[in-house]
Scaffold this active site. Sequence first.
Site, PDB file in Angstrom:
ATOM      1  N   GLY A 237       0.765  -1.245   0.000  1.00  0.00           N
ATOM      2  CA  GLY A 237       0.000   0.000   0.000  1.00  0.00           C
ATOM      3  C   GLY A 237       0.786   1.279   0.000  1.00  0.00           C
ATOM      4  O   GLY A 237       0.200   2.347  -0.227  1.00  0.00           O
TER       5      GLY A 237
ATOM      6  N   GLY B  18       3.503  -3.860  -3.895  1.00  0.00           N
ATOM      7  CA  GLY B  18       3.369  -4.129  -5.327  1.00  0.00           C
ATOM      8  C   GLY B  18       3.744  -2.893  -6.115  1.00  0.00           C
ATOM      9  O   GLY B  18       4.791  -2.811  -6.753  1.00  0.00           O
ATOM     10  N   ARG B  19       2.889  -1.868  -6.007  1.00  0.00           N
ATOM     11  CA  ARG B  19       3.073  -0.622  -6.745  1.00  0.00           C
ATOM     12  C   ARG B  19       4.456  -0.013  -6.486  1.00  0.00           C
ATOM     13  O   ARG B  19       5.114   0.485  -7.407  1.00  0.00           O
ATOM     14  CB  ARG B  19       1.998   0.356  -6.266  1.00  0.00           C
ATOM     15  CG  ARG B  19       1.881   1.624  -7.064  1.00  0.00           C
ATOM     16  CD  ARG B  19       0.919   2.584  -6.378  1.00  0.00           C
ATOM     17  NE  ARG B  19      -0.382   2.017  -6.129  1.00  0.00           N
ATOM     18  CZ  ARG B  19      -1.395   2.045  -6.990  1.00  0.00           C
ATOM     19  NH1 ARG B  19      -1.249   2.620  -8.154  1.00  0.00           N
ATOM     20  NH2 ARG B  19      -2.558   1.508  -6.686  1.00  0.00           N
TER      21      ARG B  19
ATOM     22  N   ARG C  72      -6.067   2.903 -15.750  1.00  0.00           N
ATOM     23  CA  ARG C  72      -5.988   3.671 -14.501  1.00  0.00           C
ATOM     24  C   ARG C  72      -6.563   5.089 -14.613  1.00  0.00           C
ATOM     25  O   ARG C  72      -7.274   5.524 -13.714  1.00  0.00           O
ATOM     26  CB  ARG C  72      -4.550   3.712 -13.971  1.00  0.00           C
ATOM     27  CG  ARG C  72      -4.000   2.320 -13.624  1.00  0.00           C
ATOM     28  CD  ARG C  72      -2.716   2.399 -12.814  1.00  0.00           C
ATOM     29  NE  ARG C  72      -2.964   2.908 -11.490  1.00  0.00           N
ATOM     30  CZ  ARG C  72      -2.735   4.140 -11.094  1.00  0.00           C
ATOM     31  NH1 ARG C  72      -2.199   5.014 -11.919  1.00  0.00           N
ATOM     32  NH2 ARG C  72      -3.025   4.518  -9.878  1.00  0.00           N
TER      33      ARG C  72
ATOM     34  N   TYR D 265      -9.566   5.105 -12.065  1.00  0.00           N
ATOM     35  CA  TYR D 265      -9.209   5.689 -10.762  1.00  0.00           C
ATOM     36  C   TYR D 265      -8.963   7.189 -10.837  1.00  0.00           C
ATOM     37  O   TYR D 265      -8.399   7.756  -9.887  1.00  0.00           O
ATOM     38  CB  TYR D 265      -7.925   5.047 -10.223  1.00  0.00           C
ATOM     39  CG  TYR D 265      -7.925   3.550 -10.150  1.00  0.00           C
ATOM     40  CD1 TYR D 265      -8.905   2.853  -9.437  1.00  0.00           C
ATOM     41  CD2 TYR D 265      -6.919   2.800 -10.755  1.00  0.00           C
ATOM     42  CE1 TYR D 265      -8.879   1.465  -9.359  1.00  0.00           C
ATOM     43  CE2 TYR D 265      -6.882   1.419 -10.670  1.00  0.00           C
ATOM     44  CZ  TYR D 265      -7.867   0.764  -9.977  1.00  0.00           C
ATOM     45  OH  TYR D 265      -7.836  -0.605  -9.887  1.00  0.00           O
TER      46      TYR D 265
ATOM     47  N   CYS E 164     -13.994   3.230 -28.595  1.00  0.00           N
ATOM     48  CA  CYS E 164     -15.268   3.948 -28.712  1.00  0.00           C
ATOM     49  C   CYS E 164     -15.924   4.119 -27.348  1.00  0.00           C
ATOM     50  O   CYS E 164     -16.918   3.443 -27.021  1.00  0.00           O
ATOM     51  CB  CYS E 164     -16.185   3.192 -29.662  1.00  0.00           C
ATOM     52  SG  CYS E 164     -15.527   3.223 -31.309  1.00  0.00           S
ATOM     53  N   GLU E 165     -15.374   4.969 -26.528  1.00  0.00           N
ATOM     54  CA  GLU E 165     -15.884   5.295 -25.189  1.00  0.00           C
ATOM     55  C   GLU E 165     -15.426   6.705 -24.877  1.00  0.00           C
ATOM     56  O   GLU E 165     -14.245   7.029 -25.083  1.00  0.00           O
ATOM     57  CB  GLU E 165     -15.237   4.398 -24.115  1.00  0.00           C
ATOM     58  CG  GLU E 165     -15.615   2.969 -24.136  1.00  0.00           C
ATOM     59  CD  GLU E 165     -16.839   2.654 -23.286  1.00  0.00           C
ATOM     60  OE1 GLU E 165     -17.328   3.541 -22.559  1.00  0.00           O
ATOM     61  OE2 GLU E 165     -17.302   1.517 -23.389  1.00  0.00           O
TER      62      GLU E 165
HETATM   63  N1  PLP Z   1      -1.680  -7.118  -0.578  1.00  0.00           N
HETATM   64  C1  PLP Z   1      -2.985  -7.203  -0.828  1.00  0.00           C
HETATM   65  C2  PLP Z   1      -3.797  -8.165  -0.055  1.00  0.00           C
HETATM   66  C3  PLP Z   1      -3.580  -6.381  -1.805  1.00  0.00           C
HETATM   67  O1  PLP Z   1      -4.881  -6.473  -2.061  1.00  0.00           O
HETATM   68  C4  PLP Z   1      -2.751  -5.465  -2.524  1.00  0.00           C
HETATM   69  C5  PLP Z   1      -3.337  -4.548  -3.516  1.00  0.00           C
HETATM   70  O2  PLP Z   1      -4.192  -3.749  -3.222  1.00  0.00           O
HETATM   71  C6  PLP Z   1      -1.385  -5.444  -2.237  1.00  0.00           C
HETATM   72  C7  PLP Z   1      -0.889  -6.267  -1.260  1.00  0.00           C
HETATM   73  C8  PLP Z   1      -0.453  -4.539  -2.980  1.00  0.00           C
HETATM   74  O3  PLP Z   1      -0.714  -3.205  -2.762  1.00  0.00           O
HETATM   75  P1  PLP Z   1       0.269  -2.107  -3.351  1.00  0.00           P
HETATM   76  O4  PLP Z   1       0.468  -2.407  -4.788  1.00  0.00           O
HETATM   77  O5  PLP Z   1      -0.413  -0.827  -3.132  1.00  0.00           O
HETATM   78  O6  PLP Z   1       1.552  -2.193  -2.574  1.00  0.00           O
END
Ligand code: PLP
Length: 426
Positions: free
Chosen positions: A245, A283-284, A319, A323, A351-352
């Site tokens: 997150g 992840g991000r 995205r 979002y 086409c949106e």
């Molecule tokens: N862990 C869980 C359970 C998730 O659902 C997510 C994505 O929302 C992540 C980790 C990775 O989050 P982020 O990419 O924001 O670090």
Amino acid sequence: MHHFAYRRGVSHANVLHAEEVDLCALAAAVGTPFYCYSTATLERHYRVFAEAFAAHPGTLVCYSVKANSNLGVLATLAKLDAGMDVVSEGELRRALAVGVPPERIAFSGVGKTKEEMALALDAGIFAFNVESEPELRALSEVADARGRGARIAFRVNPDVDAKTHHKISTGKAENKFGVPFEQAVSLYRQAAKLPGILPVGIHMHIGSQITDLEPFRNAFVLLHDLGATLRTAGFAIEFVNLGGGLGIPYRHDEPAPPLPADYAALVNRAVGDLGVRLLFEPGRLIAGNAGILVSRVIYVKQGDKTFTIIDAAMNDLIRPTLYEAHHEILPVIEPMPGTRAVVTDVVGPVCETGDYLARGRPLPELHAGDLVSVMTAGAYGAVLASEYNSRLLVPEVLVSGSRYCVTRPRPSYDDMLAAERLPEWI
Ligand code: PLP
């Protein structure tokens, strides 16, 4: 910090490069649009995060595969000993395919099927993040039938506001994720009595693209209290999984989000004294800045408004429309000083009306044939792509120094049509 920068190009102009690869040359070789990932950036981000917890023994950083599940990306991180957080059989298979040891894999998600549980148990994964009581019972049945022990952490929903976009906020009571904080202790008691279940951890993940430490602080205080309560009650809690997150910078004109080191200091203060192993699921933070989407301008349509129509669209990068996300857009050939800026909507051919990558954006004047790079597209980009409007999925290219590999080639239209069958009655 990423490894996409203007450098002197093959054609002498200043050209955006991915590490040492000239993106004009790459576009000529691969065709547009395409995703391009930088190995050095992926490695750097993983290391910066992992090193922030170097003083905490046994910390396991499980890269969240959902952010970018390209096998080249996963293999790059696996080489650095990353663990992985998976949410489906497909993601589990990807992690195993690139050689991630099963004991470094955590399995999240509200809807794991019994088949998925069986596969993960047989593989010997580290732990399941359990999100409901019915899921707990199903896992117990599957584990017991196979004579295995399922190590679990309940995903506890702390009901805190992550102050992020509502579609990526996961830690409020109204969200579908996790078990209510107040029910956690009784669920742990129930779990301890079920065959095949080993309650050994606690999990929390409150949302994505969090740019303020306050929501983490609020959540981790609760996590700490729960950990202490469970230990006093005799549970052998071995680890806490603090999820992912942590946000990343998408725009140059906004304050940068907290650094992994600041986040690590907060984690240490909040849960350090529990004396348990720490798990994370970023992840991000690892993949976001490590990827771009390169596209070519097809037309520039002038009128009351200027529309720059490019060959990438919402089906390639959803995205902005899903979002309201902002992605910087850079011309691949660096504009000459003094180039006129034009306020334009950058849109795709789908086409949106929602098919846009930027709206009302001042950009150096662009012309048909110019290449542009949509920045910070490495996370939740290609993984969310679709064939909407029967557009081909775009290829993904991994760069390392002066080398590149098309890790997922562009399919052909024949491939697209061959994937479907006609019923025999037609
Ligand atoms: N862990 C869980 C359970 C998730 O659902 C997510 C994505 O929302 C992540 C980790 C990775 O989050 P982020 O990419 O924001 O670090």
